[in-house]
Enzyme design. Sequence first.
Site, PDB file in Angstrom:
ATOM      1  N   LYS A 140      10.383 -12.979  40.770  1.00  0.00           N
ATOM      2  CA  LYS A 140      10.746 -11.641  40.320  1.00  0.00           C
ATOM      3  C   LYS A 140       9.968 -10.553  41.072  1.00  0.00           C
ATOM      4  O   LYS A 140      10.483  -9.456  41.306  1.00  0.00           O
ATOM      5  CB  LYS A 140      10.518 -11.515  38.814  1.00  0.00           C
ATOM      6  N   SER A 193      26.546 -15.130  30.090  1.00  0.00           N
ATOM      7  CA  SER A 193      25.563 -15.214  29.002  1.00  0.00           C
ATOM      8  C   SER A 193      24.494 -14.132  29.158  1.00  0.00           C
ATOM      9  O   SER A 193      24.325 -13.562  30.243  1.00  0.00           O
ATOM     10  CB  SER A 193      24.887 -16.594  28.981  1.00  0.00           C
ATOM     11  N   SER A 208      11.673  -8.492  36.500  1.00  0.00           N
ATOM     12  CA  SER A 208      11.097  -8.761  35.179  1.00  0.00           C
ATOM     13  C   SER A 208       9.741  -8.070  35.111  1.00  0.00           C
ATOM     14  O   SER A 208       9.110  -7.802  36.139  1.00  0.00           O
ATOM     15  CB  SER A 208      10.912 -10.271  34.981  1.00  0.00           C
ATOM     16  N   TYR A 216       7.778 -17.983  38.361  1.00  0.00           N
ATOM     17  CA  TYR A 216       8.677 -16.947  37.858  1.00  0.00           C
ATOM     18  C   TYR A 216       8.257 -15.567  38.355  1.00  0.00           C
ATOM     19  O   TYR A 216       9.083 -14.783  38.837  1.00  0.00           O
ATOM     20  CB  TYR A 216       8.691 -16.988  36.336  1.00  0.00           C
ATOM     21  N   VAL A 232      24.403 -20.558  42.203  1.00  0.00           N
ATOM     22  CA  VAL A 232      23.823 -19.594  43.146  1.00  0.00           C
ATOM     23  C   VAL A 232      22.789 -20.222  44.079  1.00  0.00           C
ATOM     24  O   VAL A 232      22.276 -19.551  44.972  1.00  0.00           O
ATOM     25  CB  VAL A 232      23.210 -18.373  42.425  1.00  0.00           C
ATOM     26  N   LEU A 242      21.967 -11.151  29.495  1.00  0.00           N
ATOM     27  CA  LEU A 242      22.034  -9.800  30.048  1.00  0.00           C
ATOM     28  C   LEU A 242      23.269  -9.625  30.924  1.00  0.00           C
ATOM     29  O   LEU A 242      23.879  -8.547  30.947  1.00  0.00           O
ATOM     30  CB  LEU A 242      20.769  -9.500  30.852  1.00  0.00           C
TER      31      LEU A 242
END
Length: 263
Positions: free
Chosen positions: A172, A15, A155, A168, A61, A17
């Site tokens: 990242k 799905s 990101s 998040y 993962v 990217l």
Amino acid sequence: MKIQDRTFIVTGGASGLGLATAKELHKNGGYISIMDMNSEAGETLVKELGTEKAKFFEVDVTKTESIQTAVNETAQWTKSTGIELGGVITAAGVGFPGKIIDRHNEPLAMESIDFVLNINLRGTLDTIRLALPHMTQVTPTHPDGERGIIVMVASSAAFDGQPGQVAYAASKGAVASMTLPLTRDIAQYGIRAVTIAPSLFESNMTKLLSNKVRKSLERVMEFPVRAGKAEEFAALVRHCIENSMLNGTVLRLDGGMRMPSKL
């Protein structure tokens, strides 16, 4: 490094990217090991790409044994095809926003933080470390002795995260900061490491944004004034693979956009 006749592992490859990347590498002659939680989407993609050059592995993962099994089976697949492993693209990721302290003076649940860190950071590290023993044994095909590449996904939140993106941004930001030391660890094997840091891109995560939030984000875009397309991300992955001088760096893919402190 040439994409043609090399095998590439793509986590989150069913799905967003990851999907666009899998299709782009396949289009350019690559064999694709698709690792994703969504078995239905994964099997559909294999049917689209063809079973000769694509295999799907249902992978969580956050679980080492799940990754290890898929990596080992991918290695066996490369032996049967004679198409050696050329790279790993770690595109599996989640957003799951939440302020560190809410309006009721309650701290963000540690379960929420762990959920984001375990997928975005731990999953990235675990996949890389389990794939590397196979990559170091690959026969160099480039005059420089290049064996392969790791492409990680960070990101723009790693640099200018918004309210509610503490976990998040931490995940990242960690991916971005480990790019250079990873590069230095694996350089002796002829393996490169590059990270791409996209801003607002059309994906399953951004589909959840309200029109109000989307319009607010568009006001701080420079050019083009739109969300990025998955195909544009995939094109940069392709360039990272093909350009051997790209190494140890984080590439912002954001059209000059800087995320605002408030929406």
